[in-house]
Design an enzyme around this catalytic site. Sequence first.
Site, PDB file in Angstrom:
ATOM      1  N   LYS A 291       0.855  -1.188   0.000  1.00  0.00           N
ATOM      2  CA  LYS A 291       0.000   0.000   0.000  1.00  0.00           C
ATOM      3  C   LYS A 291       0.888   1.233   0.000  1.00  0.00           C
ATOM      4  CE  LYS A 291      -3.114   2.588   3.016  1.00  0.00           C
ATOM      5  NZ  LYS A 291      -3.739   2.642   4.347  1.00  0.00           N
TER       6      LYS A 291
ATOM      7  N   GLU B  85      -7.339  -2.063   3.987  1.00  0.00           N
ATOM      8  CA  GLU B  85      -6.595  -0.862   4.370  1.00  0.00           C
ATOM      9  C   GLU B  85      -6.625  -0.676   5.881  1.00  0.00           C
ATOM     10  OE1 GLU B  85      -6.846   3.985   3.577  1.00  0.00           O
ATOM     11  OE2 GLU B  85      -7.917   2.602   2.268  1.00  0.00           O
TER      12      GLU B  85
ATOM     13  N   GLU C 140     -12.036  10.549  -3.763  1.00  0.00           N
ATOM     14  CA  GLU C 140     -11.886  10.432  -2.310  1.00  0.00           C
ATOM     15  C   GLU C 140     -11.152  11.634  -1.733  1.00  0.00           C
ATOM     16  OE1 GLU C 140      -9.549   7.629   0.892  1.00  0.00           O
ATOM     17  OE2 GLU C 140     -10.633   6.629  -0.730  1.00  0.00           O
TER      18      GLU C 140
ATOM     19  N   GLU D 167      -8.283  12.095  13.623  1.00  0.00           N
ATOM     20  CA  GLU D 167      -7.453  10.919  13.899  1.00  0.00           C
ATOM     21  C   GLU D 167      -6.463  11.152  15.041  1.00  0.00           C
ATOM     22  OE1 GLU D 167      -4.625   7.706  11.534  1.00  0.00           O
ATOM     23  OE2 GLU D 167      -5.873   9.114  10.424  1.00  0.00           O
TER      24      GLU D 167
END
Length: 462
Positions: A219, A312, A447, A268
């Site tokens: 990734k 993910e 996104e 986050e």
Amino acid sequence: MFEAIRQANLFTYQEKIQQLKAEATGRLFSVTNEIEKVDPLAFFSAYEAIEEDRWFWTSADQQTFFVGIGSAIQFESEKADLQFIQNEWNDILQHAEIDNPYENIGTGPVIYGGEPFDYKKATTSLWKHFETSRFILPKYMLVVDKDQCFMTYNLFVKATTASEQFTDDWEKLEMGLKEKPIYEEIVTKSIRAEEIEPEDWKDTIQLATDTIARGEAHKIVLAREIRVTLSASAYIGALLHELLQTQPNSYVFAFSHQGDSFIGASPERLVRVYDDEVLSTCLAGTAPRGKHPIEDETLSRDLLNDPKNRSEHHFVVDMIRKAVQPFCDELNIPEKPTVTQLKNLQHLYTPVEATLKPSAHLFNLVQALHPTPALGGTPKEASLAFIREHELLDRGWYGAPIGWLDAQQNGEFAVAIRSGLIQKDEASLFAGCGVVEDSDPEMEYAETKMKFRPMLSILEDE
């Protein structure tokens, strides 16, 4: 309010400062008082035109606010060496004269700051005031914790410290505490928003998927930039006010340094340590909010069952587990994620709880966790190598840890996403996405457009 404290303690404080001056070694003098509740944003805004160093921070539940004004001591590392900064901070505390009778987490001397996403990547002039890891012990620190309010004054006392320094600082502090809120009256909107090389960015997404298909990485996270021109120099207090109103359940922050301000509303958490109890957050996998409850529920369910987003998310959970294990005991991690919802977006969410080992500290965790797979990729070094070579921007502090640490080694760091760098009448906004083998460039582009919304919405024309 503060005048009563001044009259009761002014002579005592001045006497102690004179004693420290006579030692001629350089020591921190720090005093904390509980005061009547103050509007933290009004206090922050009072120094908009007169202080180059300012800090604003809220916890994600917006129950705790920190506002730092001015600079008593700065800690800096060009190579993002948080252990060096930890050692310097410990040395200051070991020799400090601290008057803090309160047990609340975050009272007393507190340093705040952050670091670049990747110090190995060449920096550009865009981030010239944020090139290094930088932590600041402010001259004044206001802490509003639910119904309580505390003010800490910090002065690094040397033999050369002017005799009138303390009284001058105290008068300047009283001025800020008397400021009336004006941030609601100030509106600065964009006149132009320019996407930086969007087609080239999509080509980089394709290059990343080809790299992953060859087995060179699992990734890779790629970010892009929008450059916004404003109608006038931005008033940071007004932008923060709009973020507080529009981005609940987020860490709303601003770090102003030498005229530039890095601000954002991050959902986050990287890691928090309160009384040796550790909490980290896995937040990876994204979907939009629905236009009505039924659509919202459908999008939430689809996100929870989407293989790409679950994969993910798993990368992040696994990485955080491995990163914190050397420094923690008693790890507690749920087997499956849930969905947490913000105003514009919803994310897969898994908390990680643990107990900090006696030999470890918060900065150990920050350095071990950064960058998470949600901001860098996996494996870490392979994904970072790709980002250094191919990403079309200098991330600076975007996506990096930003937060605070108190004298008892409690503190909290967020991942600086949903953020932007404000430079007078211009702003650079940043957003990224996780690329895996079957990623589609157009979908990843869409996104990032969602992720720009929190910051772009506070700058757009009505």
